[in-house]
Design an enzyme around this catalytic site. Sequence first.
Site, mmCIF file in Angstrom:
data_model
loop_
_atom_site.group_PDB
_atom_site.id
_atom_site.type_symbol
_atom_site.label_atom_id
_atom_site.label_comp_id
_atom_site.label_asym_id
_atom_site.label_seq_id
_atom_site.Cartn_x
_atom_site.Cartn_y
_atom_site.Cartn_z
ATOM 1 N N ARG A 164 0.819 -1.224 0.000
ATOM 2 C CA ARG A 164 0.000 0.000 0.000
ATOM 3 C C ARG A 164 0.851 1.272 0.000
ATOM 4 O O ARG A 164 0.480 2.283 0.601
ATOM 5 C CB ARG A 164 -0.921 0.052 1.231
ATOM 6 C CG ARG A 164 -2.009 -0.987 1.253
ATOM 7 C CD ARG A 164 -3.073 -0.658 0.197
ATOM 8 N NE ARG A 164 -4.273 -1.468 0.396
ATOM 9 C CZ ARG A 164 -4.427 -2.717 -0.037
ATOM 10 N NH1 ARG A 164 -3.472 -3.301 -0.733
ATOM 11 N NH2 ARG A 164 -5.555 -3.363 0.183
ATOM 12 N N SER A 238 -11.155 -0.891 3.283
ATOM 13 C CA SER A 238 -10.399 -1.015 4.541
ATOM 14 C C SER A 238 -10.054 0.368 5.063
ATOM 15 O O SER A 238 -9.441 1.163 4.345
ATOM 16 C CB SER A 238 -9.090 -1.761 4.301
ATOM 17 O OG SER A 238 -9.331 -3.024 3.750
ATOM 18 N N GLU A 333 -5.638 3.827 6.512
ATOM 19 C CA GLU A 333 -5.238 3.660 5.120
ATOM 20 C C GLU A 333 -5.938 4.742 4.298
ATOM 21 O O GLU A 333 -5.420 5.234 3.303
ATOM 22 C CB GLU A 333 -5.667 2.272 4.639
ATOM 23 C CG GLU A 333 -5.017 1.872 3.338
ATOM 24 C CD GLU A 333 -5.932 1.089 2.428
ATOM 25 O OE1 GLU A 333 -5.706 1.155 1.217
ATOM 26 O OE2 GLU A 333 -6.859 0.428 2.905
HETATM 27 N N1 EPU Z 1 -11.220 -11.035 9.834
HETATM 28 C C1 EPU Z 1 -11.823 -10.922 11.069
HETATM 29 N N2 EPU Z 1 -12.991 -10.205 11.146
HETATM 30 C C2 EPU Z 1 -13.562 -9.618 10.071
HETATM 31 C C3 EPU Z 1 -12.937 -9.747 8.806
HETATM 32 C C4 EPU Z 1 -11.754 -10.452 8.705
HETATM 33 O O1 EPU Z 1 -11.334 -11.436 12.065
HETATM 34 O O2 EPU Z 1 -14.612 -8.966 10.240
HETATM 35 C C5 EPU Z 1 -9.929 -11.770 9.741
HETATM 36 C C6 EPU Z 1 -10.119 -13.169 9.175
HETATM 37 O O3 EPU Z 1 -9.280 -14.040 9.878
HETATM 38 C C7 EPU Z 1 -9.616 -13.026 7.746
HETATM 39 C C8 EPU Z 1 -8.546 -11.961 7.890
HETATM 40 O O4 EPU Z 1 -9.045 -11.071 8.898
HETATM 41 O O5 EPU Z 1 -9.082 -14.211 7.262
HETATM 42 C C9 EPU Z 1 -8.250 -11.192 6.608
HETATM 43 O O6 EPU Z 1 -9.484 -10.670 6.096
HETATM 44 P P1 EPU Z 1 -9.657 -10.383 4.518
HETATM 45 O O7 EPU Z 1 -9.286 -11.582 3.723
HETATM 46 O O8 EPU Z 1 -11.005 -9.807 4.313
HETATM 47 O O9 EPU Z 1 -8.536 -9.305 4.217
HETATM 48 P P2 EPU Z 1 -8.105 -7.956 4.960
HETATM 49 O O10 EPU Z 1 -6.703 -8.149 5.459
HETATM 50 O O11 EPU Z 1 -9.110 -7.489 5.956
HETATM 51 C C10 EPU Z 1 -6.988 -6.952 2.814
HETATM 52 C C11 EPU Z 1 -7.017 -5.641 2.105
HETATM 53 C C12 EPU Z 1 -8.295 -5.520 1.287
HETATM 54 C C13 EPU Z 1 -8.314 -6.650 0.261
HETATM 55 C C14 EPU Z 1 -8.247 -7.989 1.030
HETATM 56 C C15 EPU Z 1 -8.130 -9.168 0.106
HETATM 57 C C16 EPU Z 1 -5.733 -4.103 3.501
HETATM 58 C C17 EPU Z 1 -5.765 -2.939 4.441
HETATM 59 N N3 EPU Z 1 -6.917 -4.545 3.062
HETATM 60 O O12 EPU Z 1 -8.086 -6.937 3.741
HETATM 61 O O13 EPU Z 1 -8.265 -4.278 0.578
HETATM 62 O O14 EPU Z 1 -9.494 -6.617 -0.517
HETATM 63 O O15 EPU Z 1 -7.073 -8.005 1.886
HETATM 64 O O16 EPU Z 1 -6.844 -9.193 -0.448
HETATM 65 O O17 EPU Z 1 -4.657 -4.592 3.153
HETATM 66 C C18 EPU Z 1 -8.937 -2.003 0.684
HETATM 67 O O18 EPU Z 1 -7.732 -1.729 0.636
HETATM 68 O O19 EPU Z 1 -9.824 -1.117 0.780
HETATM 69 C C19 EPU Z 1 -9.337 -3.398 0.689
HETATM 70 C C20 EPU Z 1 -10.610 -3.789 0.796
#
Ligand code: EPU
Length: 337
Positions: A164, A238, A333
């Site tokens: 990012r 996010s 972010e």
């Molecule tokens: N999780 C929770 N609670 C929740 C949601 C998720 O505990 O309500 C945990 C779960 O264990 C899950 C993990 O968090 O496996 C990761 O969640 P997710 O796969 O949704 O990914 P993220 O890390 O929350 C990042 C990016 C997203 C991108 C996804 C998929 C960042 C800040 N965000 O989210 O990007 O779509 O990975 O690659 O790196 C954005 O930048 O706006 C965005 C949506």
Amino acid sequence: MEILENFNLKHFNTFHVSAHGRYFVNATDLTCLRDALAFANKKEIPFMLIGQGSNLLFKEDYPGLIIEINVRGRKLIREDDDTYFVKARCGENWHAFVQWCLDNKFYGLENLSLIPGTIGAAPVQNIGAYGVELCDVMVSLDALEIATGELKTFTNAECDFSYRNSVFKQGLKDQYVIYSVTFGLSKKPVINIRYAALAKALEGMSLDALTPELVSKTVCDIRRSKLPNPQRLGNAGSFFWNPEISLENYTLLQEEHPGIVGYPTADKVKLAAAWLIEQAGWKGYREGDVGVHEDHALVLVNYGQATGAELVDLSRRIQASVKEKYGIELMPEVRII
Ligand code: EPU
């Protein structure tokens, strides 16, 4: 070039909060972009570039010139045996570009399907999702140097990409406007389903059935299932970065909080900020028109008439409680203006 005054930005940010820009211009070509920058310079006022406003939050009115980046155009510029080189201008919609590439069998962007925003904003924060980042597929970009009005080409390496992040958020912050981006896209289908949630959704599929089109559709389905559509519910994806901590710190945290979710990177561990926020009790929280989305704890939402200041206030309370519970600083972010 038409300059509008005291312009309401409600429809120019995906949080849909009301805020006024003192001046506003819709820049549809390079000349217009240069003229707009010259206008701000002459008036000695700040300016701000805006694509679809999908990663920003106005906490108050903006005292300068808002420049809507609306320069369109995308084309195949050359090819070699393995690769199509495709160029898109800054105002193109990201997802429409991804779909157009897929329709033309230019492969490699599937995992980045349905990310809101424009081409021009994508390199600044090195957008990434489902195991692919923009830096994996970008060859070079052309950027307008604000001080001189000249276009300069940056190679991928010169953009200094990381999670990012890019040189345009660091050493060259506020010095360039991204004008166009050139991608190197594969002639052969590229299947990358290393990201756990994607692999799980496609579990049991035969290799033959795994097409880029299916990967794109699956990414869209996953995103739709947990990220609210900003056209229906104000949000900016996010809200915080996933914090990176040392392996030592991670091991200590694991002893205290065995369920903590973290992913190893080269020399650190990236924590799932959503897990920290959910465990701190915020998931589904709502107060008035601000809240934390019920399906994803990393997404702050505007249920209707929330102000930017209320959303910022909520984000600070979340930061404080995560800091208190885990000793971790969450960094926004989203750009807060
Ligand atoms: N999780 C929770 N609670 C929740 C949601 C998720 O505990 O309500 C945990 C779960 O264990 C899950 C993990 O968090 O496996 C990761 O969640 P997710 O796969 O949704 O990914 P993220 O890390 O929350 C990042 C990016 C997203 C991108 C996804 C998929 C960042 C800040 N965000 O989210 O990007 O779509 O990975 O690659 O790196 C954005 O930048 O706006 C965005 C949506």
